[in-house]
Design a protein around this motif. Structure first.
Motif, short mmCIF file in Angstrom:
data_model
loop_
_atom_site.label_atom_id
_atom_site.label_comp_id
_atom_site.label_asym_id
_atom_site.label_seq_id
_atom_site.Cartn_x
_atom_site.Cartn_y
_atom_site.Cartn_z
N GLY A 65 0.89 -1.18 0.01
CA GLY A 65 -0.04 -0.12 0.08
C GLY A 65 0.96 1.17 0.00
O GLY A 65 1.57 1.41 0.64
N ASP A 66 0.61 2.21 -0.93
CA ASP A 66 1.42 3.43 -1.00
C ASP A 66 0.40 4.56 -1.42
O ASP A 66 -0.36 4.25 -2.35
CB ASP A 66 2.69 3.32 -2.00
CG ASP A 66 3.81 2.67 -1.50
OD1 ASP A 66 4.24 3.11 -0.39
OD2 ASP A 66 4.30 1.75 -1.80
N LEU A 67 0.84 5.71 -0.94
CA LEU A 67 -0.06 6.88 -1.56
C LEU A 67 0.22 7.01 -2.93
O LEU A 67 -0.94 7.42 -3.65
CB LEU A 67 0.70 8.26 -0.79
CG LEU A 67 0.50 8.35 0.70
CD1 LEU A 67 0.94 9.50 1.11
CD2 LEU A 67 -1.33 8.41 0.90
N GLN A 68 1.61 6.87 -3.60
CA GLN A 68 1.90 7.18 -4.97
C GLN A 68 3.03 6.05 -5.05
O GLN A 68 3.76 5.75 -4.20
CB GLN A 68 2.36 8.48 -5.28
CG GLN A 68 1.44 9.58 -4.60
CD GLN A 68 0.39 9.85 -5.56
OE1 GLN A 68 0.27 9.30 -6.77
NE2 GLN A 68 -0.58 10.57 -5.42
N THR A 69 3.19 5.74 -6.40
CA THR A 69 4.42 5.19 -6.81
C THR A 69 4.13 3.68 -6.52
O THR A 69 3.70 3.24 -5.96
CB THR A 69 6.00 5.51 -6.38
OG1 THR A 69 6.07 4.83 -5.07
CG2 THR A 69 6.09 7.12 -6.32
N THR A 88 -3.13 4.35 -3.30
CA THR A 88 -4.42 4.87 -2.73
C THR A 88 -4.80 6.25 -3.20
O THR A 88 -5.73 6.88 -2.75
CB THR A 88 -4.21 4.97 -0.86
OG1 THR A 88 -3.20 5.99 -0.84
CG2 THR A 88 -4.11 3.74 -0.43
N GLY A 89 -3.69 6.84 -4.02
CA GLY A 89 -3.89 8.13 -4.36
C GLY A 89 -4.20 9.37 -3.33
O GLY A 89 -4.98 10.10 -3.63
N GLY A 90 -3.52 9.12 -2.31
CA GLY A 90 -3.58 10.41 -1.27
C GLY A 90 -4.40 9.87 0.10
O GLY A 90 -4.19 10.55 0.84
N VAL A 91 -5.14 8.79 -0.21
CA VAL A 91 -5.79 8.07 1.23
C VAL A 91 -4.54 7.61 2.08
O VAL A 91 -3.59 6.85 1.52
CB VAL A 91 -6.56 7.09 0.79
CG1 VAL A 91 -7.30 6.63 2.17
CG2 VAL A 91 -7.72 7.62 -0.05
N ASP A 95 -7.86 0.42 3.24
CA ASP A 95 -9.06 0.00 3.99
C ASP A 95 -9.40 -1.59 3.29
O ASP A 95 -8.75 -1.95 2.49
CB ASP A 95 -10.02 1.05 3.79
CG ASP A 95 -10.46 0.88 2.40
OD1 ASP A 95 -10.48 0.27 1.57
OD2 ASP A 95 -11.28 2.02 2.27
N ALA A 96 -10.49 -1.97 3.91
CA ALA A 96 -10.68 -3.59 3.68
C ALA A 96 -11.08 -3.79 2.20
O ALA A 96 -10.95 -4.64 1.53
CB ALA A 96 -11.93 -3.87 4.51
N SER A 97 -11.80 -2.62 1.62
CA SER A 97 -12.40 -2.91 0.12
C SER A 97 -11.02 -2.92 -0.60
O SER A 97 -10.99 -3.62 -1.75
CB SER A 97 -13.30 -1.68 -0.18
OG SER A 97 -12.78 -0.75 -0.20
N MET A 98 -10.12 -2.07 -0.27
CA MET A 98 -8.94 -1.97 -1.13
C MET A 98 -8.36 -3.27 -1.10
O MET A 98 -7.82 -4.06 -2.22
CB MET A 98 -7.74 -0.98 -0.75
CG MET A 98 -8.43 0.43 -0.88
SD MET A 98 -7.05 1.61 -0.16
CE MET A 98 -7.90 2.90 0.31
N ASN A 118 1.11 -1.74 5.01
CA ASN A 118 0.35 -0.65 5.03
C ASN A 118 1.16 0.48 4.46
O ASN A 118 1.86 0.90 4.43
CB ASN A 118 -0.20 -0.52 6.28
CG ASN A 118 -1.84 -0.01 6.38
OD1 ASN A 118 -2.15 0.72 5.51
ND2 ASN A 118 -2.58 -0.95 7.10
N VAL A 119 0.08 1.56 4.35
CA VAL A 119 0.73 3.24 4.17
C VAL A 119 1.60 3.62 5.24
O VAL A 119 0.72 3.60 6.39
CB VAL A 119 -0.73 3.86 3.64
CG1 VAL A 119 -0.25 5.46 3.33
CG2 VAL A 119 -1.22 3.58 2.46
#
Ligand SMILES: Nc1nc2c(ncn2[C@@H]2O[C@H](COP(=O)(O)OP(=O)(O)O)[C@@H](O)[C@H]2O)c(=O)[nH]1
Ligand SMILES: [Mg+2]
Length: 220
Positions: A65-69, A88-91, A95-98, A118-119
């Motif tokens: 999981g990463d915000l970007q890259t 996550t594009g900034g999240v 979360d569970a759905s991802m 995780n992020v």
């Protein structure tokens, strides 16, 4: 008032999807660890150091999981391990759905051990159940020994605390006993390991912890 409802709905929705993830993970005989920390504490380094010790005995999968890259996923893929990247594009958390989408894209049939990186964030990831078997958090000694009391939720929610970068202890004012004491005040059941991804110190203890936990999950 409205915001409270939105928050509650989101949390309830997350909880339901996390239960689905848990069923899917169990049904496929997978044991999963959600690795959480602030950015830069060493999550990817830990995975890169861990995988070579386990890959002969376990089939390993990784969700990144990463915000970007996709940089972290590329580091894992270089090891020839099945990896699925979530951007996550900034999240600021997974979360569970991802994770649900990622689980459907991995070959769960053949995976024994699933690591979810995780992020990087010391707050939000702890609020979201992903359906994992256990949460493991890293605190690197460069972050300061006062963090458990300042960010208690992640310490409360984790089964294991890994104190990383102990090779830097001589250069940093970090009181290991104080950090451990504060973590145990918050969560008396938390297990604690000291480790350095750079020197390999403590990696054996971490590998044994995973093996023991895996055995516990698989044998009930
Ligand atoms: N000195 C030292 N540096 C480390 C250690 N573990 C990770 N690092 C460094 O810390 C930085 C962040 O590591 P990374 O694994 O990307 O952290 P992440 O953001 O939590 O995935 C990198 O420059 C690593 O080389 C360690 O045990 N000791
Ligand atoms: Mg990383």
């Amino acid at each position: 008032m409205h915001e409270i409802h939105v928050g509650t709905d989101l949390r309830e929705k997350n909880r339901l999807i996390a239960e689905e993830n848990r069923d899917l993970i169990r049904k496929n005989g997978v044991v999963s660890l959600n690795i959480m920390s602030a950015p830069g504490a060493g999550k990817t380094s830990l995975l890169v150091n861990t995988i070579p010790h386990l890959r002969d005995r376990y089939s390993i999968g990784v969700i990144e999981g990463d915000l970007q890259t996709s940089r972290d996923a590329e580091r894992i893929a270089e090891l020839g391990i099945a990896v699925y990247q979530i951007q996550t594009g900034g999240v600021c958390h997974l979360d569970a759905s991802m994770v649900h989408s990622a689980l459907h894209r991995l070959d769960l049939d053949i995976i024994d051990l699933l690591f979810i990186e995780n992020v990087g964030n010391l707050v939000c990831p702890a609020e979201f159940d992903l359906g994992e078997d256990a949460r493991v958090m890293l605190l690197s000694i460069t972050e300061g020994d006062d963090k458990p009391k300042k960010y208690p939720l992640m310490f409360r929610e984790s089964r294991l605390l890994v104190l990383n970068k102990v090779d830097l202890l001589q250069y940093v004012d970090f009181d290991i006993d104080k950090a451990k004491g504060e973590a145990l005040d918050i969560n008396p059941d938390i297990e604690i390991l000291e480790l350095s991804c750079k020197t390999g110190e403590g990696i054996d203890g971490w590998i044994s912890w995973i093996e023991k936990f895996y055995g516990k999950c698989r044998n009930g």
